[in-house]
Design an enzyme around this catalytic site. Structure first.
Site, short mmCIF file in Angstrom:
data_model
loop_
_atom_site.label_atom_id
_atom_site.label_comp_id
_atom_site.label_asym_id
_atom_site.label_seq_id
_atom_site.Cartn_x
_atom_site.Cartn_y
_atom_site.Cartn_z
N LEU A 59 0.83 -1.21 0.00
CA LEU A 59 0.00 0.00 0.00
C LEU A 59 0.86 1.25 0.00
CD1 LEU A 59 0.12 1.37 3.05
CD2 LEU A 59 -1.50 -0.41 3.59
N CYS A 95 9.77 4.30 3.17
CA CYS A 95 9.98 3.02 2.49
C CYS A 95 11.09 3.03 1.45
CB CYS A 95 8.68 2.55 1.86
SG CYS A 95 7.47 2.05 3.09
P1 NAD Z 1 4.94 2.77 11.80
O1 NAD Z 1 6.18 3.27 12.45
O2 NAD Z 1 3.92 3.74 11.32
O3 NAD Z 1 4.19 1.76 12.78
C1 NAD Z 1 4.82 0.77 13.49
C2 NAD Z 1 4.05 0.57 14.79
O4 NAD Z 1 4.56 -0.58 15.46
C3 NAD Z 1 4.23 1.72 15.78
O5 NAD Z 1 2.95 2.21 16.15
C4 NAD Z 1 4.96 1.10 16.97
O6 NAD Z 1 4.59 1.66 18.22
C5 NAD Z 1 4.53 -0.34 16.85
N1 NAD Z 1 5.41 -1.30 17.52
C6 NAD Z 1 6.78 -1.32 17.56
N2 NAD Z 1 7.21 -2.38 18.27
C7 NAD Z 1 6.09 -3.05 18.67
C8 NAD Z 1 5.89 -4.23 19.41
N3 NAD Z 1 6.91 -4.94 19.86
N4 NAD Z 1 4.64 -4.63 19.66
C9 NAD Z 1 3.57 -3.92 19.18
N5 NAD Z 1 3.71 -2.79 18.47
C10 NAD Z 1 4.96 -2.36 18.21
O7 NAD Z 1 5.42 1.84 10.61
P2 NAD Z 1 4.69 1.59 9.20
O8 NAD Z 1 4.93 2.73 8.29
O9 NAD Z 1 3.31 1.13 9.46
O10 NAD Z 1 5.57 0.38 8.66
C11 NAD Z 1 5.47 -0.92 9.20
C12 NAD Z 1 6.19 -1.89 8.27
O11 NAD Z 1 5.50 -1.94 7.01
C13 NAD Z 1 7.63 -1.50 7.94
O12 NAD Z 1 8.39 -2.65 7.81
C14 NAD Z 1 7.50 -0.80 6.59
O13 NAD Z 1 8.68 -0.88 5.83
C15 NAD Z 1 6.40 -1.61 5.95
N6 NAD Z 1 5.63 -0.89 4.94
C16 NAD Z 1 5.28 0.41 5.14
C17 NAD Z 1 4.53 1.07 4.18
C18 NAD Z 1 4.16 2.52 4.38
O14 NAD Z 1 3.72 3.14 3.40
N7 NAD Z 1 4.29 3.09 5.58
C19 NAD Z 1 4.13 0.41 3.02
C20 NAD Z 1 4.48 -0.93 2.86
C21 NAD Z 1 5.23 -1.57 3.82
#
Ligand code: NAD
Length: 438
Positions: free
Chosen positions: A154, A261
């Protein structure tokens, strides 16, 4: 109806949880950030994402969606557990896996029945096996579980749409039955579901992001050459895009890619290649060109103003791209820091990132709208291509400014028109065709 737990309620986890609830599943979203869970429990969203708040409130009301900080509560009835925690860049560009490790340990310590554990975070190839090991080691007694990789594609800004109408769903596992059960969760999305092995699924995510980043750096390199040769990169991209083998997407020349990303994923893939003895020369060039784009913006500005010391600069757009409040690795952050280092005074406006901005750019004066951002500045820079910037009254913008330099870092204005309004205009890979103002 399935019972789903999503670990990590950030951009990916929250959208995943809310969307699965909207598809009729029972979802519990877990995060270790108490403030975030408190905000969510009040029906508010801690991030800006179009359509998310309405969908969240609808599903909470229907009793299909709850939020917690407790692993015991979150895992009690779960059949499927999605891990969607952050994987930021480490010191050498590697993907930092400490949050994935913590999540895996907590799942192992709190699970009391068999689970399918699905990794949605973007993780280095081999992480699925590593997660399985961690879980085995941290269980009090052996309880069966199956690890599935389900990389997420996404885009912030259109995350709900992208989740609900994906181009494909990729599932990787060494256990076809587990992958098939996760596939059944995605069937309502009516899309292609590719089932492969764990490592291949993990690599598909990195290869996809690296390819998109490569397209951006490619067109930016063409833009630099266009500037030297007097061609217009925007029209070049249009002409290229008509070719079905190329297609029109990800060919917008500009200040380059940012966000949470592309930069980190290209760095992580480069690091993965290096530590396994490969020579990732293309990936290096992609990152190098991207850095160059940011530097060049400052070079152009410096040349047009004859130096930056004590100059007043307005910035339009702080988020790394439109329709999000996310400022992680946003070009505007680098650019603002460089301007400040060179003695400039900076004021800025963004339609939704204003809550986030003071923490990241405490020395930048934040103003309430684009016209205020132009007030008394020597130069105005467009850094994020928000739609509202395309439709500004540029006569009024010019009148508000003390100077006449317009840096169009996203090529959203017509160079000839801007020149005729009296701007000294500098876009990326294009200049006014009739009399050059920049
Ligand atoms: P983010 O930083 O917005 O969210 C991560 C969440 O995980 C935070 O709210 C944090 O408090 C929580 N967290 C951390 N450790 C934790 C634990 N042990 N238990 C429970 N919660 C915990 O990150 P994001 O942007 O949502 O990205 C998440 C993953 O998805 C990454 O690997 C990213 O590369 C991937 N991704 C992101 C996107 C994007 O557009 N943001 C798109 C595709 C893939």
């Amino acid at each position: 109806m399935k019972q789903i737990c999503v670990v990590g309620a950030g951009y990916v986890g929250l959208v995943t949880g809310v969307a699965f609830a909207d598809l009729g599943n029972q979802v519990i979203c877990l995060d270790i950030d108490e403030d975030k869970i408190e905000t969510l429990n009040q029906g508010e969203t801690p991030i800006y994402e179009p359509g998310l708040k309405e969908m969240l409130q609808r599903n909470v009301l229907a009793g299909r969606l709850i939020f917690t900080t407790s692993y015991a509560q979150a895992l009690k009835d779960a059949e499927f557990v999605f891990i969607a925690v952050g994987t930021p860049s480490g010191a050498d560009g590697e993907a930092e896996l400490k949050y994935v490790r913590m999540a895996a340990e907590s799942i192992a310590e709190n699970m009391n029945h068999p689970l399918i554990i699905i990794n949605k975070s973007t993780v280095p190839v081999g992480t699925g096996d590593w997660v399985a090991n961690i879980i085995e080691k941290h269980q009090d007694e052996p309880i069966p579980f199956w690890v599935v990789s389900n990389p997420e594609f996404l885009r912030e800004g259109s995350a709900i749409h992208d989740f609900m109408s994906p181009d494909r769903v990729v599932l990787g596992s060494l256990h076809p039955e587990a992958a098939e059960r996760v596939a059944s969760l995605h069937r309502p999305l009516r899309t292609i579901i590719q089932i492969t092995d764990l490592r291949t699924a993990e690599m598909i995510k990195y290869a996809s992001n690296a390819f998109l980043a490569t397209r951006i750096s490619f067109i930016n390199e063409i833009a630099t050459i266009c500037e030297e040769l007097g061609a217009d990169v925007k029209e070049v991209a249009v002409g290229m895009g008509y070719d079905k083998r190329i297609g029109p997407h990800f060919l917008d020349a500009g200040i380059g890619f940012g966000g949470s990303c592309f930069p980190k994923d290209v760095r992580a893939l480069e690091h993965m290649a290096l530590i396994h003895g490969a020579h990732p020369q293309l990936l290096r060039a992609v990152l190098d060109i991207n850095r160059h784009q940011r530097r060049q913006t400052i070079v152009k500005l410096r040349a047009l103003l004859g130096g930056l010391d004590e100059r007043k600069i307005g910035i339009l757009g702080l988020a790394f791209k439109p329709n999000t409040d996310d400022m992680r690795e946003a070009p505007a952050v680098d650019i603002a820091h460089q301007l400040l280092r060179e003695g400039a005074v900076v004021q800025a406006y963004d339609p939704v990132a204003m809550a986030e901005a003071p923490h990241i750019l405490p020395d930048v004066r934040l103003v309430d709208n684009a016209y205020e951002a132009a007030e008394n500045v020597d130069a105005l820079m467009v850094v994020t291509e928000w739609n509202e910037f395309r439709h500004l009254n540029m006569v009024r913008i010019k009148e508000n400014m003390a100077g006449d330099v317009l840096i169009d870092g996203r090529n959203i204005y017509n160079p000839d028109r801007m020149t005729s309004l009296g701007f000294r205009y500098a876009g990326v890979g294009r200049s006014p065709k009739h009399g050059n103002g920049g």
